[in-house]
Design an enzyme around this catalytic site. Structure first.
Site, PDB file in Angstrom:
ATOM      1  N   GLU A 193       7.581   2.958   2.605  1.00  0.00           N
ATOM      2  CA  GLU A 193       7.439   1.440   2.700  1.00  0.00           C
ATOM      3  C   GLU A 193       6.494   0.111   2.183  1.00  0.00           C
ATOM      4  O   GLU A 193       5.500   0.898   2.001  1.00  0.00           O
ATOM      5  CB  GLU A 193       7.649   1.091   4.300  1.00  0.00           C
ATOM      6  CG  GLU A 193       6.547   0.810   5.050  1.00  0.00           C
ATOM      7  CD  GLU A 193       5.360   2.066   5.235  1.00  0.00           C
ATOM      8  OE1 GLU A 193       5.464   3.736   4.861  1.00  0.00           O
ATOM      9  OE2 GLU A 193       4.294   2.009   5.172  1.00  0.00           O
TER      10      GLU A 193
ATOM     11  N   LYS B 270      -5.720   0.729   0.023  1.00  0.00           N
ATOM     12  CA  LYS B 270      -4.310   1.265  -0.162  1.00  0.00           C
ATOM     13  C   LYS B 270      -4.463   2.583  -0.491  1.00  0.00           C
ATOM     14  O   LYS B 270      -4.404   3.968  -0.303  1.00  0.00           O
ATOM     15  CB  LYS B 270      -3.329   1.363  -0.758  1.00  0.00           C
ATOM     16  CG  LYS B 270      -2.870  -0.256   0.771  1.00  0.00           C
ATOM     17  CD  LYS B 270      -2.246  -0.489   1.940  1.00  0.00           C
ATOM     18  CE  LYS B 270      -2.219  -1.183   2.402  1.00  0.00           C
ATOM     19  NZ  LYS B 270      -1.929  -0.423   4.138  1.00  0.00           N
TER      20      LYS B 270
ATOM     21  N   SER C 202     -10.714  -5.978   1.739  1.00  0.00           N
ATOM     22  CA  SER C 202      -9.154  -4.204   1.729  1.00  0.00           C
ATOM     23  C   SER C 202      -8.496  -4.640   0.259  1.00  0.00           C
ATOM     24  O   SER C 202      -8.074  -4.145  -0.506  1.00  0.00           O
ATOM     25  CB  SER C 202      -8.376  -5.205   2.694  1.00  0.00           C
ATOM     26  OG  SER C 202      -8.108  -5.824   2.720  1.00  0.00           O
TER      27      SER C 202
END
Lengths: 266, 403
Positions: free
Chosen positions: B118, B96, B385
């Site tokens: 969010e 991220k 990830s």
């Protein structure tokens, strides 16, 4: 000219703004909605915005979010809202603007919705999350069928976007008084009303101001300047706190009459 | 290495469409902000100073490039050669941060003074709070109350990093509702605030911007595969919620027609039960959070709640480019259950000494099925990830229930 444009014309001839009342269809139930629309019409509303509930109402504050949730829990669908419009039409000629979000419309089918809405006696569409760029699929068929498509102008809209809204409007333009969601407290309704008045002159179309208009005093602030004034969350809250449908009808009668009392121009 | 290449088709920047998907279905109030963001992004793409700053931060701060490594013991157990792209080794423990550093740099360029985001699993919230702390901007994160509960460590991280976390109780109190609240905040504070969207979802230009910032995963791993395996992978596998890590790694291989691209959605209790988070596998076309894509919805267009053990995949929509990749057949999508994801989680822990995020575990859960199809000579690249520390409580609880 359609019923909605007529309503603005009629208000203008009486030297006042048109009063637009928002109700969430199916809150508390669809039979009640019929009575509530009739009550609003008889108490001084010129136009009703009939909210089609959606699960994810991103432009709405808590009051209208809760109303939509109550309505959806009761099983409201777009098809049932159209049936309800048909029933309302046997009782009142008040213009009805279907007001909502795009996904239920997409799911129903745009052309089919336009056909069924026209047959039910609805007068037009306002879709909160369908900006001009995405609206051709609904606007085209609606205009062809003689239904109104109501574009929005926001405080952030630049001159190009304002012009675009003016060109797309078939009856009026919805002017969002502030950056925010429905039911917020308006910070400067007077300035917003004057800005709306200037845009009305520029675009040659009526503007109705919504967002943050709650009281008779708010209506009185807007009415001298804009051609229309929209009250939503305050009406929805009055229905929310009512103990029964009868009580909700009485509450809406009282509130709409009071709001209508703010329309007179000095 | 250039971390920000121009990947999009020339038309995408204008129309924001991937075939029939994407677009901008938002309130009028937000339309000018999306135009402003598009313009700012375009300027940054052509600006060597922006590129240099982004490159430098990703390398010196976030720890890029991340390794690609052969997972030998997992390969032996599953029955094909499995390569791991180690995004779990990025600063903050997931991919991220690639996106948040880029977007916060962009927000500073736009002179925005406040950031909102969010988050589902909390990884994007942590990554946003991190980038905001690094660059000195106030940050507020919207998170579903249910996720606040099941991802408590990430809430504490965000708060330590100086962010304010809003617990969202409306609707299903998960990622979808957090995004609703973030949009409501943005429409209110749009003049001063940048909304740092965490996935390849939302209105144009977000799917494009997030994909471009995440494409570093694919660019690096393509080079690494050629260096280490001496060939491109036969298939690339990634989990898909909104789909940012998948879009990021797919981007590096999309022009290599022989490389299969496989996205793994969350099947929750099983797609047949209706309790899942697999819009590409079992949803329909709809409009949610500003874009047209596949969504989970009722017959009359109401969005339904998603169900997944993994907070980061617990979302009823998916990025519009994935919808287009599905329709065109360039990528294929499948789904694995909560149970299978737990098996995948344990297997990676046991064979490779890596604790993966529950999101990521879905990709691993699909590998045995894929191995049966591809056989032992296949090379498969998996996007690892994120790391799984945040999920320990959930996993231990679930394993105890299994007995």
């Amino acid at each position: 000219m359609g019923r909605i444009a007529d309503a603005f014309e009629n208000a203008r001839s009486e030297n006042r703004a048109a009063l637009v009342i928002y109700l969430c269809a199916g809150d508390p139930d669809l039979n009640a909605t019929v009575e509530l629309v009739v009550a609003a019409a008889e108490s001084g509303a010129d136009i009703v915005e009939l909210g089609v509930p959606f699960s994810d109402p991103t432009a709405d504050g808590p009051a209208i979010q809760r109303a939509a949730q109550r309505s959806l829990r009761g099983g409201t669908t777009l098809a049932k809202v159209l049936e309800t419009v048909r029933v309302i039409r046997s009782r009142t000629h008040i213009p009805i603007l279907l007001f909502g979000y795009y996904n239920p419309i997409l799911s129903y089918g745009e052309q089919k919705l336009v056909d069924d809405a026209a047959e039910s006696g609805a007068d037009g569409f306002l879709v909160v999350n369908l900006p001009p760029e995405e609206s051709a699929g609904l606007r085209g068929p609606a205009v062809e069928r003689g239904l109104d498509f109501v574009p929005l102008v926001a405080p952030t809209s630049d001159p190009h976007r304002i012009q675009q809204a003016g060109e797309m409007a078939t009856s009026f333009i919805y002017y969002v008084s502030m950056t925010g969601v429905t039911g917020s407290t308006a910070t400067d309704l007077a300035s917003a009303s004057k800005r709306a008045a200037a845009l009305q002159r520029e675009l040659g179309r009526p503007l109705a101001i919504g967002f943050g208009v709650k009281t008779k005093a708010d209506v009185a602030t807007v009415s001298p300047h804009a051609d229309g004034v929209v009250v939503g969350s305050a009406v929805v809250q009055a229905i929310e706190v009512a103990a029964s449908t009868d009580e909700a009808v009485l509450a809406v009668r009282a509130l709409v009459s009071e709001l209508a009392g703010g329309l007179a121009r000095q | 290495m250039r971390y920000l290449a121009r990947l999009m088709q020339p038309l995408e920047s204008v129309s924001g469409r991937y075939g029939p998907y994407g677009g901008r279905y938002v309130a009028e109030t937000l339309m000018p902000a999306l135009d402003e963001l598009s313009r700012a992004y375009e300027e940054c793409q052509g600006d060597p100073a922006f590129q240099a700053e982004l490159d430098s931060l990703l390398h010196h701060y976030a720890g890029r490039e991340t390794p690609t490594c052969l997972a030998s013991r997992l390969s032996a157990e599953v029955g094909m050669r499995i390569w791991l792209k180690r995004e779990d080794l990025c600063h903050t423990g997931a991919h991220k941060v690639n996106n948040t550093i880029g977007q916060i740099l962009l927000a500073k360029r736009m002179h925005k003074t406040r950031i909102i985001a969010e988050t589902g699993a909390g990884q994007h919230g942590v990554a946003t709070a991190t980038a905001c702390a690094l660059m000195g901007l106030p940050c507020e994160v919207f998170m579903g109350a249910e996720d606040v509960r099941r991802q408590a460590p990430n809430v504490q991280r965000m708060e330590l990093l100086g962010a304010k976390v809003h617990s969202v109780t409306s609707g299903s109190a998960t990622l979808k509702d957090a995004m609703n609240e973030a949009l409501r905040d943005w429409v209110t504070n749009v003049r001063t605030t940048h909304y740092c969207v965490g996935s390849v979802a939302g209105p144009h230009p977000y799917p494009m911007i997030v994909r471009d910032f995440q494409a570093v995963i694919g660019r690096e791993s393509r080079v690494q595969m050629l260096e280490q395996a001496g060939k491109l992978p036969d298939a690339v596998v990634a989990c898909v919620g909104g789909g940012s890590n998948a879009m990021g790694i797919f981007a590096g291989f999309i022009d290599d027609a022989a490389v299969r691209l496989i996205g793994v959605e969350a099947a929750g209790d099983g797609v047949a039960t209706g309790k899942h988070a697999a819009p590409l596998c079992a949803g329909g076309v709809g409009v949610l959070h500003g874009a047209k894509s596949y969504v989970l919805q009722t017959a009359d267009g109401q969005i339904v709640e998603a169900h997944s053990i993994s907070a980061g995949l617990d979302y009823p929509g998916v990025g519009p480019e994935h919808a287009w990749l599905k329709d065109t057949g360039r990528a294929t999508y499948t789904a694995v259950t909560d149970d299978a994801a737990l098996d995948g989680f344990q297997q990676l822990c046991r064979t490779e000494g890596i604790i993966p995020a529950l999101e990521t575990s879905h990709a691993f859960a699909y590998l045995p099925t894929l191995a049966k199809e591809l056989g032992p000579d296949a090379d498969v690249l998996v996007c690892l990830s994120g790391r799984g520390d945040k999920d320990l409580e959930t996993v231990i609880e679930q394993l105890a229930e299994r007995g």
